[in-house]
Design an enzyme around this catalytic site. Structure first.
Site, mmCIF file in Angstrom:
data_model
loop_
_atom_site.group_PDB
_atom_site.id
_atom_site.type_symbol
_atom_site.label_atom_id
_atom_site.label_comp_id
_atom_site.label_asym_id
_atom_site.label_seq_id
_atom_site.Cartn_x
_atom_site.Cartn_y
_atom_site.Cartn_z
ATOM 1 N N CYS A 44 0.791 -1.239 0.000
ATOM 2 C CA CYS A 44 0.000 0.000 0.000
ATOM 3 C C CYS A 44 0.820 1.285 0.000
ATOM 4 O O CYS A 44 0.734 2.086 -0.935
ATOM 5 C CB CYS A 44 -0.939 0.008 1.205
ATOM 6 S SG CYS A 44 -2.115 -1.358 1.239
ATOM 7 N N HIS A 94 -2.806 6.953 3.691
ATOM 8 C CA HIS A 94 -1.786 5.957 4.014
ATOM 9 C C HIS A 94 -0.367 6.354 3.613
ATOM 10 O O HIS A 94 0.486 5.498 3.363
ATOM 11 C CB HIS A 94 -2.139 4.598 3.408
ATOM 12 C CG HIS A 94 -1.654 3.435 4.233
ATOM 13 N ND1 HIS A 94 -1.808 2.118 3.846
ATOM 14 C CD2 HIS A 94 -1.021 3.394 5.426
ATOM 15 C CE1 HIS A 94 -1.296 1.317 4.749
ATOM 16 N NE2 HIS A 94 -0.810 2.067 5.730
#
Length: 400
Positions: A44, A94
């Site tokens: 991610c 993120h």
């Protein structure tokens, strides 16, 4: 989307999704399908940092999850902003990171000066509770909650953003970041779960026999999320149409990385096999001309310069990715020799769990080649062996 592997759509031929992703299938019929798009670092945070900067992980410095991206970087929002665009971001971020290693920033507001220049902001660092999902507006520390399944609420907010600009001549860049179909795989809306509750699941042949029952059960939840996200995509596409902007808007659908889901006997991501690195990538140009396939290995750092190139906005000198807009416009034909860099410069999480090492590799249209710290590790002829079940690396006839 987060953790959506390339083959998991109806248009890509997944037998479990035939007729189940009608909106994405329709988008594929209107645009360009990058059939060999990859996530060169399939996890991610590093991928998102590459998406936002157009740089490779060892340049932007984010090569493990939950590490912070330099807030002063030349981001996609700042590049489009310099070109006169309004910019907006909705959903999972993120890249603020949690330097303490305890995920402490996942539930706190991302400071305004760490939002990389986006004008409109309804974001959060990270959550996977899709039915009790929080977000923050700009730098207001008030914790808000998306209504219901967050991908639907986020898509409705994106639709509102688009509709509010229906009568404006000012261009905009809007990024919408969903959390699913990333696990957990049991929290899609119930009616979507019901569609797969008793479904027979066609598994990829590279799932080992002793894991096939478990893989089938997990994929029921994975496909339930995907079916829901297809309807979320409809919310966005309908808004573009309703605002009268379809003739002047580029639409992109993609994912940050794939999901092994027991292929090769492995879980989730980080690995150099296709289930982990291959991602969907659809691009619809204004005045869509119909379905087209472009077999080039577009990677995360390429997205920023490609979109800037298509919009005739200056590409910053900090960008390392390739601008594929000449190939998209038809000015240049792919040679078939293009490649994407696969890189996992630090072994962490599932690599360490499985005893694997850091690696480097290349993914071309036809082959995968990977080296780890011990030397040559993997080589597949992906045309002859699409499920990567025959490693050619030690065969004398393939040495050259």
């Amino acid at each position: 989307a987060d953790q959506w592997r390339a083959q998991a759509t109806g248009y890509a031929g997944d037998p479990n999704l035939q007729g189940k992703t009608p909106n994405l299938d329709a988008l594929a019929k209107e645009g360009i399908n990058f059939t060999h798009a990859v996530s060169g670092m399939p996890v991610c945070t590093p991928y998102r940092a590459s998406l936002l900067t157009g740089q490779y992980p060892l340049t932007h410095g984010v090569y493990i999850n939950d590490a912070p991206l330099d807030p002063h970087c030349t981001s996609i929002a700042r590049a489009f902003g310099a070109g006169g665009y309004e910019t907006g971001y909705i959903g999972k971020w993120h890249v603020h990171g949690s330097p303490d290693g305890q995920y402490s920033r996942r539930t706190t507001v991302v400071p305004r000066d760490c939002q990389l220049g986006f004008d409109y902001w309804k974001g959060f660092e990270c959550t996977h509770d899709y039915n009790d999902s929080h977000y923050f507006v700009d730098d207001d520390p008030t914790r808000r909650t998306w209504e219901g399944y967050d991908a639907f609420a986020q898509s409705r907010d994106a639709a509102d953003y688009i509709n509010a600009r229906a009568d404006s001549d000012d261009p905009f860049l809007l990024m919408l970041s969903w959390g699913p179909p990333h696990f957990p795989l049991d929290n899609a809306p119930q009616d979507y779960q019901d569609r797969y509750a008793d479904a027979e699941i066609a598994l990829r042949p590279n799932v080992p026999a002793d894991l096939r029952e478990e893989a089938a059960e997990q994929l029921r939840g994975y496909y339930a999320h995907i079916a829901a996200l297809d309807d979320a995509m409809k919310i966005v596409l309908d808004a573009v149409d309703a605002a009268g902007l379809a003739g002047d808007t580029i639409v992109v659908f993609t994912s940050d990385h794939g999901d092994m889901r027991h292929s090769q006997g492995l879980h989730t991501k980080l690995f150099p096999w296709d289930e982990s690195i291959r991602v969907p990538f659809l691009l619809r140009l204004p005045g869509a001309q119909g379905a087209c396939e472009l077999p080039v290995p577009l990677d995360a750092p390429d997205i920023m310069p490609t979109l800037l190139g298509l919009c005739d906005v200056s590409i910053p000198t900090t960008v390392e990715g390739r601008d594929w807009s000449p190939e998209i416009r038809g000015d240049i034909a792919p040679t078939g020799e293009e490649s994407a860099l696969l890189t996992m410069p630090a072994a962490f999480h599932e690599l360490r769990i499985t005893g694997m090492q850091a690696y480097r590799g290349l993914r071309t249209v036809t082959h995968t080649y990977v080296r780890n710290l011990d030397g040559p590790w993997l080589m597949y002829d992906n045309e002859a062996d699409p499920y990567q079940m025959r490693n050619l690396i030690d065969l004398p006839e393939h040495t050259e």
